[in-house]
Design a protein around this motif. Structure first.
Motif, PDB file in Angstrom:
ATOM      1  N   PRO A  93      34.727  36.287  -4.802  1.00  0.00           N
ATOM      2  CA  PRO A  93      34.479  36.471  -6.234  1.00  0.00           C
ATOM      3  C   PRO A  93      35.665  35.996  -7.077  1.00  0.00           C
ATOM      4  CG  PRO A  93      35.127  38.537  -5.244  1.00  0.00           C
ATOM      5  CD  PRO A  93      35.024  37.540  -4.112  1.00  0.00           C
ATOM      6  N   LEU A  94      35.360  35.388  -8.202  1.00  0.00           N
ATOM      7  CA  LEU A  94      36.366  35.093  -9.217  1.00  0.00           C
ATOM      8  C   LEU A  94      36.464  36.261 -10.190  1.00  0.00           C
ATOM      9  CD1 LEU A  94      35.471  31.378 -10.031  1.00  0.00           C
ATOM     10  CD2 LEU A  94      37.278  32.224  -8.517  1.00  0.00           C
ATOM     11  N   LEU A  95      35.338  36.938 -10.387  1.00  0.00           N
ATOM     12  CA  LEU A  95      35.255  38.132 -11.227  1.00  0.00           C
ATOM     13  C   LEU A  95      34.403  39.136 -10.469  1.00  0.00           C
ATOM     14  CD1 LEU A  95      35.783  39.284 -14.190  1.00  0.00           C
ATOM     15  CD2 LEU A  95      33.409  38.637 -14.604  1.00  0.00           C
ATOM     16  N   PRO A  96      34.943  40.317 -10.177  1.00  0.00           N
ATOM     17  CA  PRO A  96      34.157  41.302  -9.427  1.00  0.00           C
ATOM     18  C   PRO A  96      32.991  41.826 -10.257  1.00  0.00           C
ATOM     19  CG  PRO A  96      36.273  42.219 -10.071  1.00  0.00           C
ATOM     20  CD  PRO A  96      36.291  40.778 -10.479  1.00  0.00           C
ATOM     21  N   ILE A  97      32.021  42.376  -9.567  1.00  0.00           N
ATOM     22  CA  ILE A  97      30.826  42.881 -10.252  1.00  0.00           C
ATOM     23  C   ILE A  97      31.226  43.981 -11.237  1.00  0.00           C
ATOM     24  CG2 ILE A  97      30.265  44.583  -8.469  1.00  0.00           C
ATOM     25  CD1 ILE A  97      27.259  43.688  -8.999  1.00  0.00           C
ATOM     26  N   ARG A  98      30.610  43.900 -12.422  1.00  0.00           N
ATOM     27  CA  ARG A  98      30.884  44.902 -13.443  1.00  0.00           C
ATOM     28  C   ARG A  98      29.787  44.869 -14.506  1.00  0.00           C
ATOM     29  NH1 ARG A  98      36.271  42.171 -16.097  1.00  0.00           N
ATOM     30  NH2 ARG A  98      35.238  40.880 -17.650  1.00  0.00           N
ATOM     31  N   THR A  99      29.727  45.948 -15.264  1.00  0.00           N
ATOM     32  CA  THR A  99      28.750  46.061 -16.339  1.00  0.00           C
ATOM     33  C   THR A  99      29.472  45.868 -17.658  1.00  0.00           C
ATOM     34  OG1 THR A  99      27.415  47.576 -15.016  1.00  0.00           O
ATOM     35  CG2 THR A  99      27.016  47.562 -17.396  1.00  0.00           C
ATOM     36  N   GLU A 100      28.920  44.993 -18.492  1.00  0.00           N
ATOM     37  CA  GLU A 100      29.524  44.657 -19.784  1.00  0.00           C
ATOM     38  C   GLU A 100      28.767  45.348 -20.912  1.00  0.00           C
ATOM     39  OE1 GLU A 100      32.221  43.027 -19.701  1.00  0.00           O
ATOM     40  OE2 GLU A 100      32.156  41.537 -18.095  1.00  0.00           O
ATOM     41  N   ALA A 101      29.485  45.755 -21.935  1.00  0.00           N
ATOM     42  CA  ALA A 101      28.880  46.418 -23.093  1.00  0.00           C
ATOM     43  C   ALA A 101      27.895  45.509 -23.826  1.00  0.00           C
ATOM     44  CB  ALA A 101      29.964  46.885 -24.062  1.00  0.00           C
ATOM     45  N   PHE A 102      28.057  44.190 -23.689  1.00  0.00           N
ATOM     46  CA  PHE A 102      27.162  43.269 -24.390  1.00  0.00           C
ATOM     47  C   PHE A 102      25.821  43.076 -23.683  1.00  0.00           C
ATOM     48  CE2 PHE A 102      30.349  40.681 -22.110  1.00  0.00           C
ATOM     49  CZ  PHE A 102      29.530  39.984 -21.218  1.00  0.00           C
ATOM     50  N   GLY A 103      25.585  43.811 -22.581  1.00  0.00           N
ATOM     51  CA  GLY A 103      24.249  43.823 -21.991  1.00  0.00           C
ATOM     52  C   GLY A 103      24.080  43.047 -20.703  1.00  0.00           C
ATOM     53  N   GLN A 104      25.123  42.926 -19.909  1.00  0.00           N
ATOM     54  CA  GLN A 104      25.007  42.252 -18.615  1.00  0.00           C
ATOM     55  C   GLN A 104      25.740  43.037 -17.540  1.00  0.00           C
ATOM     56  OE1 GLN A 104      26.617  38.298 -18.957  1.00  0.00           O
ATOM     57  NE2 GLN A 104      24.784  37.509 -19.933  1.00  0.00           N
ATOM     58  N   ARG A 105      25.160  43.054 -16.367  1.00  0.00           N
ATOM     59  CA  ARG A 105      25.870  43.440 -15.153  1.00  0.00           C
ATOM     60  C   ARG A 105      25.972  42.146 -14.374  1.00  0.00           C
ATOM     61  NH1 ARG A 105      28.016  47.217 -12.211  1.00  0.00           N
ATOM     62  NH2 ARG A 105      27.626  47.410  -9.977  1.00  0.00           N
ATOM     63  N   HIS A 106      27.196  41.764 -13.985  1.00  0.00           N
ATOM     64  CA  HIS A 106      27.368  40.432 -13.423  1.00  0.00           C
ATOM     65  C   HIS A 106      28.623  40.318 -12.580  1.00  0.00           C
ATOM     66  CE1 HIS A 106      30.439  38.642 -16.378  1.00  0.00           C
ATOM     67  NE2 HIS A 106      30.354  39.926 -16.654  1.00  0.00           N
ATOM     68  N   PHE A 107      28.697  39.176 -11.876  1.00  0.00           N
ATOM     69  CA  PHE A 107      29.908  38.762 -11.169  1.00  0.00           C
ATOM     70  C   PHE A 107      29.938  37.241 -11.196  1.00  0.00           C
ATOM     71  CE2 PHE A 107      26.673  38.992  -7.876  1.00  0.00           C
ATOM     72  CZ  PHE A 107      26.899  37.875  -7.074  1.00  0.00           C
ATOM     73  N   ILE A 108      31.122  36.680 -10.957  1.00  0.00           N
ATOM     74  CA  ILE A 108      31.293  35.227 -10.971  1.00  0.00           C
ATOM     75  C   ILE A 108      31.893  34.785  -9.649  1.00  0.00           C
ATOM     76  CG2 ILE A 108      32.437  33.268 -12.088  1.00  0.00           C
ATOM     77  CD1 ILE A 108      32.367  34.861 -14.710  1.00  0.00           C
ATOM     78  N   VAL A 109      31.307  33.715  -9.083  1.00  0.00           N
ATOM     79  CA  VAL A 109      31.827  33.090  -7.866  1.00  0.00           C
ATOM     80  C   VAL A 109      32.113  31.622  -8.171  1.00  0.00           C
ATOM     81  CG1 VAL A 109      30.684  34.666  -6.250  1.00  0.00           C
ATOM     82  CG2 VAL A 109      29.499  32.578  -7.000  1.00  0.00           C
ATOM     83  N   ALA A 110      32.911  31.001  -7.302  1.00  0.00           N
ATOM     84  CA  ALA A 110      33.254  29.592  -7.472  1.00  0.00           C
ATOM     85  C   ALA A 110      32.265  28.709  -6.727  1.00  0.00           C
ATOM     86  CB  ALA A 110      34.670  29.329  -6.950  1.00  0.00           C
ATOM     87  N   GLY A 111      31.820  27.670  -7.407  1.00  0.00           N
ATOM     88  CA  GLY A 111      31.033  26.628  -6.775  1.00  0.00           C
ATOM     89  C   GLY A 111      31.916  25.408  -6.558  1.00  0.00           C
ATOM     90  N   PRO A 112      31.362  24.346  -6.017  1.00  0.00           N
ATOM     91  CA  PRO A 112      32.144  23.122  -5.825  1.00  0.00           C
ATOM     92  C   PRO A 112      32.630  22.522  -7.143  1.00  0.00           C
ATOM     93  CG  PRO A 112      30.113  23.064  -4.536  1.00  0.00           C
ATOM     94  CD  PRO A 112      30.016  24.248  -5.452  1.00  0.00           C
ATOM     95  N   ASP A 113      33.731  21.808  -7.080  1.00  0.00           N
ATOM     96  CA  ASP A 113      34.266  21.024  -8.199  1.00  0.00           C
ATOM     97  C   ASP A 113      34.655  21.843  -9.418  1.00  0.00           C
ATOM     98  OD1 ASP A 113      34.058  18.357  -7.010  1.00  0.00           O
ATOM     99  OD2 ASP A 113      31.892  18.643  -7.167  1.00  0.00           O
ATOM    100  N   GLY A 114      35.009  23.098  -9.230  1.00  0.00           N
ATOM    101  CA  GLY A 114      35.450  23.916 -10.353  1.00  0.00           C
ATOM    102  C   GLY A 114      34.336  24.494 -11.193  1.00  0.00           C
TER     103      GLY A 114
END
Length: 135
Positions: A93-114
């Motif tokens: 993960p680039l950003l661990p799973i979390r819930t945002e006040a703006f209405g998303q529960r999400h996480f971010i991972v890296a794909g190829p080429d940035g």
């Protein structure tokens, strides 16, 4: 204008590896393959991968890959995807799973080429953000 389709095309230095990444981790299937271009589809969603040095790219724009792009993938169960992709060790993960006040529960991972991939399930926003939604 009658729009009939819209999809991102990621410019990359390794077409085969980039296409394989999206097939393996996100369930896309190839609908067309050449050494310089792969068209992918999952359900009704499309994504394409293009050799960054291909002659169809204007000369002044050849070379750079798709870095700096954030692809949002909205899913039914972000926690299950977290377990499958990160908990299972497939991706870091680039950003661990979390819930945002703006209405998303999400996480971010890296794909190829940035390219970053933001895996999202929409949740109820806080009162502060709820007023900003138009529909």
């Amino acid at each position: 204008m009658a729009l009939t389709s819209w999809y991102p095309v990621l410019m990359t230095g390794d077409v085969a590896a980039t296409a394989a990444f999206y097939r393996k981790h996100f369930g896309f299937e190839s609908t067309f393959e050449a050494d310089w271009y792969v068209s992918l589809r999952r359900d009704r969603w499309e994504l394409a991968v293009l050799d960054r040095d291909h002659e169809t790219i204007p000369a002044a724009y050849r070379g750079p890959a798709a870095g700096g792009m954030l692809l949002n993938l909205e899913v039914d169960d972000v926690d299950a995807e977290w377990e499958r992709l990160v908990g299972g060790g497939a991706l870091e993960p680039l950003l661990p799973i979390r819930t945002e006040a703006f209405g998303q529960r999400h996480f971010i991972v890296a794909g190829p080429d940035g390219v970053m991939i933001d895996v999202i399930t929409n949740v109820e926003p806080s009162e502060e953000f709820a007023a900003g939604f138009t529909s």
